[in-house]
Enzyme design. Structure first.
Site, PDB file in Angstrom:
ATOM      1  N   ARG A 165      11.770  -6.093   4.547  1.00  0.00           N
ATOM      2  CA  ARG A 165      11.699  -4.627   4.411  1.00  0.00           C
ATOM      3  C   ARG A 165      12.787  -3.940   5.243  1.00  0.00           C
ATOM      4  O   ARG A 165      13.044  -4.287   6.388  1.00  0.00           O
ATOM      5  CB  ARG A 165      10.336  -4.119   4.873  1.00  0.00           C
ATOM      6  CG  ARG A 165      10.312  -2.583   4.905  1.00  0.00           C
ATOM      7  CD  ARG A 165       8.963  -1.988   5.063  1.00  0.00           C
ATOM      8  NE  ARG A 165       8.171  -2.622   6.094  1.00  0.00           N
ATOM      9  CZ  ARG A 165       6.859  -2.482   6.183  1.00  0.00           C
ATOM     10  NH1 ARG A 165       6.210  -1.742   5.324  1.00  0.00           N
ATOM     11  NH2 ARG A 165       6.197  -3.097   7.139  1.00  0.00           N
ATOM     12  N   ARG A 225      11.925  -1.996  10.762  1.00  0.00           N
ATOM     13  CA  ARG A 225      10.870  -1.530  11.659  1.00  0.00           C
ATOM     14  C   ARG A 225      10.698  -2.532  12.795  1.00  0.00           C
ATOM     15  O   ARG A 225      10.715  -3.742  12.558  1.00  0.00           O
ATOM     16  CB  ARG A 225       9.544  -1.403  10.884  1.00  0.00           C
ATOM     17  CG  ARG A 225       9.368  -0.034  10.275  1.00  0.00           C
ATOM     18  CD  ARG A 225       8.175   0.095   9.372  1.00  0.00           C
ATOM     19  NE  ARG A 225       6.925  -0.508   9.806  1.00  0.00           N
ATOM     20  CZ  ARG A 225       5.774  -0.380   9.137  1.00  0.00           C
ATOM     21  NH1 ARG A 225       5.725   0.340   8.018  1.00  0.00           N
ATOM     22  NH2 ARG A 225       4.678  -0.955   9.559  1.00  0.00           N
ATOM     23  N   ARG A 229       0.077  -8.713  13.647  1.00  0.00           N
ATOM     24  CA  ARG A 229      -0.520  -7.776  12.679  1.00  0.00           C
ATOM     25  C   ARG A 229      -1.437  -8.500  11.692  1.00  0.00           C
ATOM     26  O   ARG A 229      -2.486  -7.977  11.324  1.00  0.00           O
ATOM     27  CB  ARG A 229       0.596  -7.032  11.927  1.00  0.00           C
ATOM     28  CG  ARG A 229       1.302  -6.009  12.800  1.00  0.00           C
ATOM     29  CD  ARG A 229       2.642  -5.630  12.240  1.00  0.00           C
ATOM     30  NE  ARG A 229       2.548  -4.837  11.038  1.00  0.00           N
ATOM     31  CZ  ARG A 229       3.555  -4.686  10.160  1.00  0.00           C
ATOM     32  NH1 ARG A 229       4.710  -5.297  10.354  1.00  0.00           N
ATOM     33  NH2 ARG A 229       3.386  -3.931   9.103  1.00  0.00           N
ATOM     34  N   ARG A 243      -9.126   1.348   9.899  1.00  0.00           N
ATOM     35  CA  ARG A 243      -8.617   0.014  10.233  1.00  0.00           C
ATOM     36  C   ARG A 243      -9.686  -0.835  10.906  1.00  0.00           C
ATOM     37  O   ARG A 243      -9.446  -2.007  11.187  1.00  0.00           O
ATOM     38  CB  ARG A 243      -7.474   0.115  11.243  1.00  0.00           C
ATOM     39  CG  ARG A 243      -6.137   0.583  10.736  1.00  0.00           C
ATOM     40  CD  ARG A 243      -5.524  -0.409   9.819  1.00  0.00           C
ATOM     41  NE  ARG A 243      -4.226  -0.912  10.145  1.00  0.00           N
ATOM     42  CZ  ARG A 243      -3.084  -0.364   9.708  1.00  0.00           C
ATOM     43  NH1 ARG A 243      -3.058   0.723   8.997  1.00  0.00           N
ATOM     44  NH2 ARG A 243      -1.960  -0.945   9.986  1.00  0.00           N
ATOM     45  N   LYS A 283       0.831  -1.215   0.000  1.00  0.00           N
ATOM     46  CA  LYS A 283       0.000   0.000   0.000  1.00  0.00           C
ATOM     47  C   LYS A 283       0.860   1.259   0.000  1.00  0.00           C
ATOM     48  O   LYS A 283       0.623   2.194  -0.761  1.00  0.00           O
ATOM     49  CB  LYS A 283      -0.929   0.030   1.236  1.00  0.00           C
ATOM     50  CG  LYS A 283      -1.804  -1.187   1.382  1.00  0.00           C
ATOM     51  CD  LYS A 283      -2.653  -1.128   2.636  1.00  0.00           C
ATOM     52  CE  LYS A 283      -1.905  -1.098   3.947  1.00  0.00           C
ATOM     53  NZ  LYS A 283      -1.140  -2.323   4.255  1.00  0.00           N
TER      54      LYS A 283
HETATM   55  P1  AP5 Z   1       4.928  -1.527   1.702  1.00  0.00           P
HETATM   56  O1  AP5 Z   1       4.586  -0.739   0.491  1.00  0.00           O
HETATM   57  O2  AP5 Z   1       5.628  -0.862   2.829  1.00  0.00           O
HETATM   58  O3  AP5 Z   1       3.630  -2.315   2.220  1.00  0.00           O
HETATM   59  P2  AP5 Z   1       2.408  -1.798   3.103  1.00  0.00           P
HETATM   60  O4  AP5 Z   1       1.187  -2.491   2.615  1.00  0.00           O
HETATM   61  O5  AP5 Z   1       2.392  -0.308   3.154  1.00  0.00           O
HETATM   62  O6  AP5 Z   1       2.835  -2.439   4.482  1.00  0.00           O
HETATM   63  P3  AP5 Z   1       2.871  -1.818   5.947  1.00  0.00           P
HETATM   64  O7  AP5 Z   1       3.576  -2.850   6.781  1.00  0.00           O
HETATM   65  O8  AP5 Z   1       3.442  -0.443   5.992  1.00  0.00           O
HETATM   66  O9  AP5 Z   1       1.364  -1.778   6.278  1.00  0.00           O
HETATM   67  P4  AP5 Z   1       0.701  -1.741   7.635  1.00  0.00           P
HETATM   68  O10 AP5 Z   1      -0.689  -1.476   7.267  1.00  0.00           O
HETATM   69  O11 AP5 Z   1       0.884  -2.912   8.519  1.00  0.00           O
HETATM   70  O12 AP5 Z   1       1.538  -0.618   8.418  1.00  0.00           O
HETATM   71  P5  AP5 Z   1       1.201   0.878   8.814  1.00  0.00           P
HETATM   72  O13 AP5 Z   1       2.447   1.625   8.683  1.00  0.00           O
HETATM   73  O14 AP5 Z   1      -0.032   1.372   8.170  1.00  0.00           O
HETATM   74  O15 AP5 Z   1       5.788  -2.791   1.195  1.00  0.00           O
HETATM   75  C1  AP5 Z   1       6.261  -3.776   2.118  1.00  0.00           C
HETATM   76  C2  AP5 Z   1       7.593  -4.316   1.582  1.00  0.00           C
HETATM   77  O16 AP5 Z   1       7.392  -4.946   0.307  1.00  0.00           O
HETATM   78  C3  AP5 Z   1       8.662  -3.255   1.339  1.00  0.00           C
HETATM   79  O17 AP5 Z   1       9.900  -3.820   1.636  1.00  0.00           O
HETATM   80  C4  AP5 Z   1       8.556  -2.956  -0.175  1.00  0.00           C
HETATM   81  O18 AP5 Z   1       9.801  -2.521  -0.716  1.00  0.00           O
HETATM   82  C5  AP5 Z   1       8.156  -4.320  -0.718  1.00  0.00           C
HETATM   83  N1  AP5 Z   1       7.288  -4.243  -1.891  1.00  0.00           N
HETATM   84  C6  AP5 Z   1       6.251  -3.389  -2.111  1.00  0.00           C
HETATM   85  N2  AP5 Z   1       5.648  -3.661  -3.284  1.00  0.00           N
HETATM   86  C7  AP5 Z   1       6.315  -4.718  -3.821  1.00  0.00           C
HETATM   87  C8  AP5 Z   1       6.147  -5.471  -5.021  1.00  0.00           C
HETATM   88  N3  AP5 Z   1       5.177  -5.204  -5.910  1.00  0.00           N
HETATM   89  N4  AP5 Z   1       6.999  -6.504  -5.259  1.00  0.00           N
HETATM   90  C9  AP5 Z   1       7.992  -6.795  -4.387  1.00  0.00           C
HETATM   91  N5  AP5 Z   1       8.207  -6.127  -3.216  1.00  0.00           N
HETATM   92  C10 AP5 Z   1       7.355  -5.101  -2.935  1.00  0.00           C
HETATM   93  O19 AP5 Z   1       0.833   0.698  10.371  1.00  0.00           O
HETATM   94  C11 AP5 Z   1       1.801   0.344  11.312  1.00  0.00           C
HETATM   95  C12 AP5 Z   1       1.166   0.308  12.687  1.00  0.00           C
HETATM   96  O20 AP5 Z   1       0.676   1.622  13.037  1.00  0.00           O
HETATM   97  C13 AP5 Z   1      -0.051  -0.602  12.846  1.00  0.00           C
HETATM   98  O21 AP5 Z   1       0.311  -1.951  13.100  1.00  0.00           O
HETATM   99  C14 AP5 Z   1      -0.756   0.052  14.043  1.00  0.00           C
HETATM  100  O22 AP5 Z   1      -0.101  -0.252  15.245  1.00  0.00           O
HETATM  101  C15 AP5 Z   1      -0.550   1.534  13.758  1.00  0.00           C
HETATM  102  N6  AP5 Z   1      -1.632   2.111  12.937  1.00  0.00           N
HETATM  103  C16 AP5 Z   1      -1.521   2.644  11.690  1.00  0.00           C
HETATM  104  N7  AP5 Z   1      -2.701   3.103  11.254  1.00  0.00           N
HETATM  105  C17 AP5 Z   1      -3.584   2.844  12.268  1.00  0.00           C
HETATM  106  C18 AP5 Z   1      -4.982   3.073  12.427  1.00  0.00           C
HETATM  107  N8  AP5 Z   1      -5.722   3.636  11.448  1.00  0.00           N
HETATM  108  N9  AP5 Z   1      -5.564   2.685  13.571  1.00  0.00           N
HETATM  109  C19 AP5 Z   1      -4.859   2.116  14.574  1.00  0.00           C
HETATM  110  N10 AP5 Z   1      -3.531   1.862  14.486  1.00  0.00           N
HETATM  111  C20 AP5 Z   1      -2.897   2.232  13.336  1.00  0.00           C
END
Ligand code: AP5
Length: 209
Positions: free
Chosen positions: A123, A156, A167, A89, A14
């Site tokens: 990552r 991370r 997660r 979420r 994402k």
């Molecule tokens: P990446 O693009 O970073 O994937 P992502 O879907 O963004 O994954 P995240 O882990 O960031 O999502 P998340 O929803 O768990 O975390 P968030 O930061 O929102 O890609 C991942 C990896 O794959 C990278 O290494 C990239 O290079 C690689 N990649 C990408 N595309 C590729 C492809 N096509 N082919 C090959 N490799 C590829 O949330 C973190 C924490 O914050 C949560 O756990 C929670 O504690 C808190 N939080 C955030 N938002 C909320 C909310 N709304 N409510 C409550 N808590 C929240």
């Protein structure tokens, strides 16, 4: 004006796609994960409270996320629209967002669990500009260093195996029910997130047409 939400499990890509698409469309990219990590790094009171939840892989309490997001969301919406990543979420957050702004399209990124784990475990992130790399699939030009600013890449805390497992469970329990919620509302489009970032970006564009 575009008002888009990106949904999908951790590691689906994402953030990678949101960074590209927001530039292409000229809209604000709002990531609650990035906003929360910035608050943690700054050591603000909300950041200190969020840190423990995030490191364990749990959701941060809704009121805390809203306090950080709300003002930015109204500001972005009043101007040229937004691309909201990582919010809502859960159903309570989906109802909260409806009170404040209108969403046009919800894109759901779909990827098998084996690939989610592979992407999350590999990552590495730049602590300065937040660019995400992957030691398997998206390696930087110089190992361990950011292509943009040369900073040393870090893992991370929530990409450790125990936190990844939490997660994925939290996504299935709390976030996945939003898929039927938005499908019923006629807003949901799905994107196959397998393949290269370029291939996924092409599918995102066609899903938005
Ligand atoms: P990446 O693009 O970073 O994937 P992502 O879907 O963004 O994954 P995240 O882990 O960031 O999502 P998340 O929803 O768990 O975390 P968030 O930061 O929102 O890609 C991942 C990896 O794959 C990278 O290494 C990239 O290079 C690689 N990649 C990408 N595309 C590729 C492809 N096509 N082919 C090959 N490799 C590829 O949330 C973190 C924490 O914050 C949560 O756990 C929670 O504690 C808190 N939080 C955030 N938002 C909320 C909310 N709304 N409510 C409550 N808590 C929240």
């Amino acid at each position: 004006m575009h008002r888009i939400v990106f949904l999908g499990p951790p590691g689906a890509g994402k953030g990678t796609q949101a960074a590209r698409l927001s530039k292409e469309l000229g809209v604000h990219h709002l990531s609650t994960g990035d906003l929360l990590r910035a608050a943690v790094a700054a050591g603000t009171p909300p950041g200190r409270e969020a840190r423990e939840h995030m490191n364990a892989g749990r959701l941060v309490p809704d009121d805390l996320v809203l306090a950080i997001l709300n003002e930015r969301l109204r500001h972005a919406d009043a101007r040229e629209g937004f691309l909201l990543e990582g919010f809502p979420r859960n159903l309570a957050q989906a109802r909260m967002i409806e009170k404040n702004v209108h969403v046009d399209t919800v894109l759901s990124f779909e990827l098998p669990e084996r690939l989610l784990i592979e992407r999350l475990s590999g990552r590495r992130t730049c602590p300065v500009c937040q660019t995400a790399y992957n030691i398997v699939t998206q390696s930087p030009k110089v190992p361990g260093r950011c292509d943009r600013d040369g900073a040393e890449l870090v893992q991370r805390p929530d990409d450790r195996p125990e936190a990844i497992s939490t997660r994925l469970t939290v996504y299935a329990d709390k976030t996945a029910p939003l898929l039927s919620y938005y499908r019923t509302a006629g807003l949901l489009r799905t994107v196959d997130a397998t393949g290269t970032p370029e291939e996924v970006a092409a599918r995102v564009r066609s899903a938005l047409r």
